[in-house]
Write an enzyme that holds these catalytic residues in place. Sequence first.
Site, mmCIF file in Angstrom:
data_model
loop_
_atom_site.group_PDB
_atom_site.id
_atom_site.type_symbol
_atom_site.label_atom_id
_atom_site.label_comp_id
_atom_site.label_asym_id
_atom_site.label_seq_id
_atom_site.Cartn_x
_atom_site.Cartn_y
_atom_site.Cartn_z
ATOM 1 N N TYR A 157 0.599 -1.363 0.074
ATOM 2 C CA TYR A 157 -0.008 -0.247 0.259
ATOM 3 C C TYR A 157 0.887 1.559 0.081
ATOM 4 O O TYR A 157 0.641 1.992 -0.577
ATOM 5 C CB TYR A 157 -0.995 -0.007 0.845
ATOM 6 C CG TYR A 157 -1.926 0.969 1.577
ATOM 7 C CD1 TYR A 157 -3.050 1.385 0.853
ATOM 8 C CD2 TYR A 157 -1.327 2.112 2.562
ATOM 9 C CE1 TYR A 157 -3.504 2.452 0.901
ATOM 10 C CE2 TYR A 157 -2.491 3.235 2.426
ATOM 11 C CZ TYR A 157 -3.659 3.298 2.486
ATOM 12 O OH TYR A 157 -4.147 4.565 2.264
ATOM 13 N N LYS A 161 1.477 4.144 -2.959
ATOM 14 C CA LYS A 161 1.234 5.718 -2.350
ATOM 15 C C LYS A 161 2.080 6.459 -1.783
ATOM 16 O O LYS A 161 2.475 7.483 -3.283
ATOM 17 C CB LYS A 161 1.458 5.700 -1.389
ATOM 18 C CG LYS A 161 -1.128 4.966 -0.596
ATOM 19 C CD LYS A 161 -1.832 5.818 -1.507
ATOM 20 C CE LYS A 161 -3.015 6.013 -1.179
ATOM 21 N NZ LYS A 161 -4.249 6.402 -1.782
HETATM 22 N N1 LIG Z 1 -9.307 6.544 5.121
HETATM 23 C C1 LIG Z 1 -8.142 6.422 5.273
HETATM 24 O O1 LIG Z 1 -7.718 6.501 6.636
HETATM 25 C C2 LIG Z 1 -7.476 6.830 4.229
HETATM 26 C C3 LIG Z 1 -6.111 7.205 5.037
HETATM 27 C C4 LIG Z 1 -5.085 8.079 4.008
HETATM 28 C C5 LIG Z 1 -5.193 7.266 2.281
HETATM 29 N N2 LIG Z 1 -6.810 7.192 2.476
HETATM 30 C C6 LIG Z 1 -7.069 6.902 1.040
HETATM 31 O O2 LIG Z 1 -7.693 8.018 0.398
HETATM 32 C C7 LIG Z 1 -9.053 7.187 0.070
HETATM 33 C C8 LIG Z 1 -10.242 7.123 -0.010
HETATM 34 O O3 LIG Z 1 -10.091 5.725 1.127
HETATM 35 P P1 LIG Z 1 -11.598 6.027 1.763
HETATM 36 O O4 LIG Z 1 -11.204 6.294 3.387
HETATM 37 O O5 LIG Z 1 -13.141 6.352 1.270
HETATM 38 O O6 LIG Z 1 -11.815 4.459 1.485
HETATM 39 P P2 LIG Z 1 -13.351 3.435 1.171
HETATM 40 O O7 LIG Z 1 -12.726 2.046 1.360
HETATM 41 O O8 LIG Z 1 -14.881 4.097 1.912
HETATM 42 O O9 LIG Z 1 -13.304 4.018 -0.515
HETATM 43 C C9 LIG Z 1 -12.705 3.449 -1.782
HETATM 44 C C10 LIG Z 1 -13.289 3.806 -2.840
HETATM 45 O O10 LIG Z 1 -12.276 3.030 -3.816
HETATM 46 C C11 LIG Z 1 -13.174 2.303 -5.057
HETATM 47 N N3 LIG Z 1 -12.201 1.042 -5.173
HETATM 48 C C12 LIG Z 1 -12.208 -0.058 -4.863
HETATM 49 N N4 LIG Z 1 -11.373 -0.499 -6.027
HETATM 50 C C13 LIG Z 1 -11.150 0.281 -7.153
HETATM 51 C C14 LIG Z 1 -11.116 0.122 -8.619
HETATM 52 N N5 LIG Z 1 -10.885 -0.585 -9.121
HETATM 53 N N6 LIG Z 1 -11.977 1.251 -9.458
HETATM 54 C C15 LIG Z 1 -12.655 1.989 -9.101
HETATM 55 N N7 LIG Z 1 -12.562 2.609 -7.668
HETATM 56 C C16 LIG Z 1 -12.469 1.645 -7.089
HETATM 57 C C17 LIG Z 1 -14.216 1.286 -3.510
HETATM 58 O O11 LIG Z 1 -15.849 0.957 -3.949
HETATM 59 C C18 LIG Z 1 -14.362 2.130 -2.402
HETATM 60 O O12 LIG Z 1 -16.406 2.633 -2.699
HETATM 61 C C19 LIG Z 1 -8.100 6.147 -0.746
HETATM 62 O O13 LIG Z 1 -6.606 6.184 -2.051
HETATM 63 C C20 LIG Z 1 -7.508 5.764 0.690
HETATM 64 O O14 LIG Z 1 -5.667 4.697 0.357
HETATM 65 C C21 LIG Z 1 -8.253 6.991 3.140
#
Ligand SMILES: NC(=O)c1ccc[n+]([C@@H]2O[C@H](COP(=O)([O-])OP(=O)(O)OC[C@H]3O[C@@H](n4cnc5c(N)ncnc54)[C@H](O)[C@@H]3O)[C@@H](O)[C@H]2O)c1
Length: 255
Positions: A157, A161
């Site tokens: 992961y 990133k």
């Molecule tokens: N929530 C956190 O704590 C956090 C921290 C750091 C980074 N992030 C990053 O922020 C972004 C959003 O995260 P989130 O918390 O909303 O996660 P989430 O799991 O709630 O949402 C991720 C979305 O991506 C979609 N997805 C997965 N694979 C896909 C694909 N191949 N094509 C299109 N859509 C796809 C999923 O269906 C989901 O709706 C991500 O890139 C995550 O890595 C989140």
Amino acid sequence: MFSLQGRTALLTGGAGGLGRAVAAALAEQGASVAIADVRPDVADGLARELAQSHPDQAFAGLAMDVTDEASVVSGVAEATTSVGSPDIAVLLAGIGELQPIATMSFQQWRHMLAIHLDGTFLGIRHTVNPMIERGWGRVICFSSIASLQGVARQAHYAAGKGGIDGLVRSFSREVAGDGVTVNAIAPGYTESPLNEVAPPGRIEALTESVPAGRFGYPSEIGALAAYLASDEAAYLTGQIISPNGGFKYCHHLGD
Ligand SMILES: NC(=O)c1ccc[n+]([C@@H]2O[C@H](COP(=O)([O-])OP(=O)(O)OC[C@H]3O[C@@H](n4cnc5c(N)ncnc54)[C@H](O)[C@@H]3O)[C@@H](O)[C@H]2O)c1
């Protein structure tokens, strides 16, 4: 300040926890929004909710798999037809997984990089040319503190990133003279379904390790995205911005 009146945004992974908050924040500032996701039913439901509260703007939910170039091309075309050519691309699609390198399969490694790194490249590649032609655009990628600080069992992961961070820093220089800014938001731990991969007790341990004493709220990420998308952020490019409550990764979290 920060008006997005008349702007059009495309969100990949827009049906997730942070996508929902970003869509709401951009809509609140006046943008029309297309929400693309591998869960088009959820994306569609969100688009309908936003259309009810913002009747003068256009919203659409659509199917897109960011690991598949044909799917990205057809999703961007569908977004352009239903809400307009995107001037703002927010590339959120992602998955979470905890897996030590010692037991990680090559397929797990490749799948993680395909969603995060390939997916971000494809999202940029198929939206940026009209932005350059119009002389105005905003690309907002999603990195993580996993890249900035390192997190045990998330090497795949974090590598994805970290790739995004390099892409943002370099690509931003290519289009800085075209009115297009390129930045990444690198959240710390933020309330969202993504963190459901955490084993029992980890959320509590993580929360205790955040000096702010809590996880971030998705609305705080939405507000930052709205600012980055605005005219007022025109001079901010090539940056990795980390809202994280002062979090510093601790060794004991890797157990
Ligand atoms: N929530 C956190 O704590 C956090 C921290 C750091 C980074 N992030 C990053 O922020 C972004 C959003 O995260 P989130 O918390 O909303 O996660 P989430 O799991 O709630 O949402 C991720 C979305 O991506 C979609 N997805 C997965 N694979 C896909 C694909 N191949 N094509 C299109 N859509 C796809 C999923 O269906 C989901 O709706 C991500 O890139 C995550 O890595 C989140």
